[in-house]
Design a protein around this motif. Structure first.
Motif, PDB file in Angstrom:
ATOM      1  N   ALA A  11       0.860  -1.185   0.000  1.00  0.00           N
ATOM      2  CA  ALA A  11       0.000   0.000   0.000  1.00  0.00           C
ATOM      3  C   ALA A  11       0.898   1.238   0.000  1.00  0.00           C
ATOM      4  O   ALA A  11       2.005   1.219   0.546  1.00  0.00           O
ATOM      5  CB  ALA A  11      -0.893  -0.005   1.241  1.00  0.00           C
ATOM      6  N   PRO A  12       0.452   2.295  -0.631  1.00  0.00           N
ATOM      7  CA  PRO A  12       1.296   3.508  -0.640  1.00  0.00           C
ATOM      8  C   PRO A  12       1.483   4.055   0.777  1.00  0.00           C
ATOM      9  O   PRO A  12       0.582   3.965   1.609  1.00  0.00           O
ATOM     10  CB  PRO A  12       0.517   4.485  -1.513  1.00  0.00           C
ATOM     11  N   VAL A  13       2.671   4.562   1.030  1.00  0.00           N
ATOM     12  CA  VAL A  13       2.941   5.119   2.360  1.00  0.00           C
ATOM     13  C   VAL A  13       2.884   6.644   2.334  1.00  0.00           C
ATOM     14  O   VAL A  13       2.774   7.278   3.386  1.00  0.00           O
ATOM     15  CB  VAL A  13       4.320   4.651   2.891  1.00  0.00           C
ATOM     16  N   GLN A  14       2.970   7.236   1.153  1.00  0.00           N
ATOM     17  CA  GLN A  14       2.877   8.686   1.017  1.00  0.00           C
ATOM     18  C   GLN A  14       1.781   9.047   0.028  1.00  0.00           C
ATOM     19  O   GLN A  14       1.465   8.266  -0.872  1.00  0.00           O
ATOM     20  CB  GLN A  14       4.202   9.271   0.502  1.00  0.00           C
ATOM     21  N   VAL A  35      -3.241   3.456  -7.569  1.00  0.00           N
ATOM     22  CA  VAL A  35      -2.769   2.062  -7.564  1.00  0.00           C
ATOM     23  C   VAL A  35      -3.912   1.127  -7.932  1.00  0.00           C
ATOM     24  O   VAL A  35      -3.752   0.216  -8.770  1.00  0.00           O
ATOM     25  CB  VAL A  35      -2.181   1.692  -6.182  1.00  0.00           C
ATOM     26  N   MET A  36      -5.079   1.352  -7.342  1.00  0.00           N
ATOM     27  CA  MET A  36      -6.225   0.478  -7.604  1.00  0.00           C
ATOM     28  C   MET A  36      -6.700   0.595  -9.057  1.00  0.00           C
ATOM     29  O   MET A  36      -7.021  -0.420  -9.697  1.00  0.00           O
ATOM     30  CB  MET A  36      -7.367   0.792  -6.640  1.00  0.00           C
ATOM     31  N   PHE A  67       5.401  -4.047  10.795  1.00  0.00           N
ATOM     32  CA  PHE A  67       4.107  -4.373  10.201  1.00  0.00           C
ATOM     33  C   PHE A  67       3.975  -3.658   8.859  1.00  0.00           C
ATOM     34  O   PHE A  67       4.215  -2.455   8.758  1.00  0.00           O
ATOM     35  CB  PHE A  67       2.962  -3.986  11.145  1.00  0.00           C
ATOM     36  N   ARG A  68       3.605  -4.421   7.826  1.00  0.00           N
ATOM     37  CA  ARG A  68       3.478  -3.903   6.467  1.00  0.00           C
ATOM     38  C   ARG A  68       2.001  -3.876   6.056  1.00  0.00           C
ATOM     39  O   ARG A  68       1.251  -4.798   6.345  1.00  0.00           O
ATOM     40  CB  ARG A  68       4.236  -4.782   5.469  1.00  0.00           C
ATOM     41  N   ASN A  69       1.617  -2.806   5.345  1.00  0.00           N
ATOM     42  CA  ASN A  69       0.265  -2.691   4.799  1.00  0.00           C
ATOM     43  C   ASN A  69       0.296  -3.127   3.340  1.00  0.00           C
ATOM     44  O   ASN A  69       1.083  -2.612   2.545  1.00  0.00           O
ATOM     45  CB  ASN A  69      -0.237  -1.248   4.911  1.00  0.00           C
ATOM     46  N   LEU A  70      -0.562  -4.073   3.006  1.00  0.00           N
ATOM     47  CA  LEU A  70      -0.576  -4.658   1.667  1.00  0.00           C
ATOM     48  C   LEU A  70      -1.979  -4.590   1.079  1.00  0.00           C
ATOM     49  O   LEU A  70      -2.979  -4.627   1.800  1.00  0.00           O
ATOM     50  CB  LEU A  70      -0.128  -6.118   1.725  1.00  0.00           C
ATOM     51  N   LEU A  71      -2.044  -4.531  -0.244  1.00  0.00           N
ATOM     52  CA  LEU A  71      -3.310  -4.561  -0.963  1.00  0.00           C
ATOM     53  C   LEU A  71      -3.378  -5.867  -1.744  1.00  0.00           C
ATOM     54  O   LEU A  71      -2.424  -6.246  -2.424  1.00  0.00           O
ATOM     55  CB  LEU A  71      -3.415  -3.384  -1.935  1.00  0.00           C
TER      56      LEU A  71
END
Length: 158
Positions: A11-14, A35-36, A67-71
């Motif tokens: 997922a984008p961080v900025q 991104v989507m 912890f990483r945020n993923l789509l």
């Protein structure tokens, strides 16, 4: 059953700057939207966002958990969609054993499966005479008295 290919992207961080988009939240939402939309253009369907732990090295021998945020995206497999061609099953064929049983029943009036005489219905109580050498009188065949009389005579014959 449809099978899918999955794609997981960070997922984008900025946030992303664009004309008319102001504020940190709006920029972040715009980055996520880009991104989507990019992946949707390639046939990927958005499924969900996940936050998962990841171990990383810290220093020479240390480790830390981040912890990483993923789509998560998915799309139907192309090779299976093209190969899937349903067909109807053939109707069941006549079983030859049943045809032979029906023919036998029609010939002599007996039910080939049970061995019972099919000429008489279940409600009727008619007896079929025994072999020609029977000792029972002709007029008593089929009555209860004749059966009892035959049972009494049987021990005296031996």
């Amino acid at each position: 059953m449809t099978r899918y290919d999955y794609k997981v992207v960070p997922a984008p961080v900025q946030g992303r700057k664009a004309r008319g988009v102001k504020g940190a939240e709006s920029r972040f939402a715009f980055a996520l939207e880009c991104v989507m939309n990019d992946l949707a253009g390639d046939g990927w369907e958005y499924v969900r966002a996940e936050t998962l732990p990841s171990e990383e090295r810290q220093g020479l021998s240390g480790r830390t958990t981040v912890f990483r945020n993923l789509l998560v995206f998915r799309r139907p497999r192309e090779d299976e969609v093209e190969a899937f061609a349903p067909r109807l099953l053939d109707p069941p064929k006549e079983i030859p054993v049943l045809d032979a049983a029906r023919a036998l029943k029609a010939d002599d009036g007996r039910d080939a499966r049970s061995g019972q005489d099919a000429r008489f219905e279940e409600g009727e109580a008619k007896a079929v005479p025994e072999a020609a050498g029977s000792d029972a009188p002709e007029d008593a065949v089929g009555t209860e008295d004749a059966a009892v009389e035959q049972d009494r005579e049987a021990p005296s014959k031996s």
